[in-house]
Design a protein around this motif. Structure first.
Motif, PDB file in Angstrom:
ATOM      1  N   LYS A 163       0.809  -1.227   0.000  1.00  0.00           N
ATOM      2  CA  LYS A 163       0.000   0.000   0.000  1.00  0.00           C
ATOM      3  C   LYS A 163       0.838   1.270   0.000  1.00  0.00           C
ATOM      4  O   LYS A 163       0.684   2.127  -0.862  1.00  0.00           O
ATOM      5  N   ILE A 164       1.728   1.409   0.981  1.00  0.00           N
ATOM      6  CA  ILE A 164       2.465   2.659   1.141  1.00  0.00           C
ATOM      7  C   ILE A 164       3.519   2.851   0.047  1.00  0.00           C
ATOM      8  O   ILE A 164       3.552   3.889  -0.626  1.00  0.00           O
ATOM      9  N   LEU A 165       4.392   1.853  -0.142  1.00  0.00           N
ATOM     10  CA  LEU A 165       5.523   2.037  -1.052  1.00  0.00           C
ATOM     11  C   LEU A 165       5.127   2.267  -2.520  1.00  0.00           C
ATOM     12  O   LEU A 165       5.719   3.128  -3.172  1.00  0.00           O
ATOM     13  N   PRO A 166       4.126   1.563  -3.081  1.00  0.00           N
ATOM     14  CA  PRO A 166       3.740   1.868  -4.469  1.00  0.00           C
ATOM     15  C   PRO A 166       3.253   3.313  -4.639  1.00  0.00           C
ATOM     16  O   PRO A 166       3.583   3.973  -5.620  1.00  0.00           O
ATOM     17  N   GLU A 167       2.486   3.811  -3.656  1.00  0.00           N
ATOM     18  CA  GLU A 167       2.026   5.199  -3.728  1.00  0.00           C
ATOM     19  C   GLU A 167       3.193   6.168  -3.595  1.00  0.00           C
ATOM     20  O   GLU A 167       3.251   7.189  -4.258  1.00  0.00           O
ATOM     21  N   PHE A 168       4.124   5.823  -2.697  1.00  0.00           N
ATOM     22  CA  PHE A 168       5.288   6.670  -2.489  1.00  0.00           C
ATOM     23  C   PHE A 168       6.131   6.726  -3.769  1.00  0.00           C
ATOM     24  O   PHE A 168       6.621   7.781  -4.162  1.00  0.00           O
ATOM     25  N   GLU A 169       6.259   5.587  -4.432  1.00  0.00           N
ATOM     26  CA  GLU A 169       7.016   5.530  -5.675  1.00  0.00           C
ATOM     27  C   GLU A 169       6.387   6.429  -6.736  1.00  0.00           C
ATOM     28  O   GLU A 169       7.089   7.169  -7.438  1.00  0.00           O
ATOM     29  N   PHE A 172       8.046   9.747  -8.550  1.00  0.00           N
ATOM     30  CA  PHE A 172       8.079   9.872 -10.004  1.00  0.00           C
ATOM     31  C   PHE A 172       7.427  11.187 -10.444  1.00  0.00           C
ATOM     32  O   PHE A 172       7.978  11.916 -11.274  1.00  0.00           O
ATOM     33  N   LYS A 173       6.277  11.503  -9.856  1.00  0.00           N
ATOM     34  CA  LYS A 173       5.580  12.751 -10.205  1.00  0.00           C
ATOM     35  C   LYS A 173       6.423  13.968  -9.807  1.00  0.00           C
ATOM     36  O   LYS A 173       6.521  14.940 -10.556  1.00  0.00           O
ATOM     37  N   GLY A 174       7.047  13.895  -8.627  1.00  0.00           N
ATOM     38  CA  GLY A 174       7.912  14.991  -8.177  1.00  0.00           C
ATOM     39  C   GLY A 174       9.096  15.194  -9.105  1.00  0.00           C
ATOM     40  O   GLY A 174       9.531  16.330  -9.335  1.00  0.00           O
ATOM     41  N   GLN A 175       9.620  14.102  -9.665  1.00  0.00           N
ATOM     42  CA  GLN A 175      10.718  14.218 -10.629  1.00  0.00           C
ATOM     43  C   GLN A 175      10.247  14.886 -11.916  1.00  0.00           C
ATOM     44  O   GLN A 175      10.949  15.723 -12.482  1.00  0.00           O
ATOM     45  N   SER A 192      16.623   6.867  -8.866  1.00  0.00           N
ATOM     46  CA  SER A 192      15.544   6.044  -9.409  1.00  0.00           C
ATOM     47  C   SER A 192      14.455   5.845  -8.360  1.00  0.00           C
ATOM     48  O   SER A 192      14.758   5.460  -7.222  1.00  0.00           O
ATOM     49  N   PRO A 193      13.182   6.104  -8.712  1.00  0.00           N
ATOM     50  CA  PRO A 193      12.087   5.831  -7.758  1.00  0.00           C
ATOM     51  C   PRO A 193      12.085   4.370  -7.304  1.00  0.00           C
ATOM     52  O   PRO A 193      11.826   4.073  -6.142  1.00  0.00           O
ATOM     53  N   HIS A 194      12.415   3.447  -8.226  1.00  0.00           N
ATOM     54  CA  HIS A 194      12.443   2.017  -7.882  1.00  0.00           C
ATOM     55  C   HIS A 194      13.535   1.730  -6.852  1.00  0.00           C
ATOM     56  O   HIS A 194      13.329   0.983  -5.899  1.00  0.00           O
TER      57      HIS A 194
END
Length: 200
Positions: free
Chosen positions: A119-125, A129-132, A142-144
């Motif tokens: 739940k948390i980490l996929p949203e954080f990723e 990505f959006k912030g980049q 890398s977000p990953h």
């Protein structure tokens, strides 16, 4: 959930967090409500059954806090700033003793890790990505890889010996959040953030 069952859950959670899971007896929980010990067993079958419900409730609270920040934030940088400023609320008053004891219940630790992974980490990723894309977060990270790093830290920090000599759980959490927050923000964004904090 009826009122008495909720009161047992609330008392169990408070005592587990205050003095640890292993140090809390069913008698203490029964006295805190107050109800008979048999009533607790009727509701939750065992101390482990009560702990299971406590952990479920804590994860629901963590998700509500996380969603609250994401819904209030105007962009990823604002979300990171809110997470940084409000990190104390995300601790959910979890004590080092609670984490130490929880490590003796592998299924509960796995439940917490799965919550973070799924739940948390996929949203954080996605937020990173959006912030980049908006130029707010460094593109050379890398977000990953960042999510893998956060997963590693989360799982490594579940090993209680990791905290030896590092200070309190809240202090460790605050320092890790500071490293993360100031480490991934674009340099010009970081300096803007510092000047905004200086103006307050």
């Amino acid at each position: 959930m009826n009122g008495k069952k909720e009161a047992v859950l609330a008392a169990g959670k408070r005592l587990f967090l205050e003095q640890g899971i292993l140090q809390t007896s069913m008698e203490q929980i029964a006295e805190a409500v107050p109800v008979s010990k048999m009533t607790i067993y009727n509701y939750y079958q065992s101390k482990e059954g009560l702990l299971d419900q406590v952990v479920d409730q804590m994860l629901e609270e963590a998700w509500a806090l996380y969603r609250g920040v994401m819904d209030r934030a105007k962009d990823p940088l604002d979300a990171l700033a809110l997470f940084h400023k409000e990190q104390e609320s995300f601790s959910l008053h979890v004590t080092q003793q609670f984490i130490t004891d929880l490590a003796k219940f592998p299924e509960q630790m796995e439940k917490m890790m799965a919550f973070n992974r799924e739940k948390i980490l996929p949203e954080f990723e996605m937020m990173i990505f959006k912030g980049q894309q908006l130029g707010q977060i460094r593109k050379d990270i890398s977000p990953h890889l960042l999510v893998a790093f956060l997963t590693f830290i989360k799982e490594f920090s579940a090993r209680t010996e990791w905290y030896d000599g590092l200070g309190s759980l809240s202090s460790v959490g605050e320092q890790l959040m500071t490293i993360l927050y100031h480490g991934i923000i674009q340099k010009d964004q970081n300096s803007e953030d510092f000047s905004a904090e200086d103006d307050e």
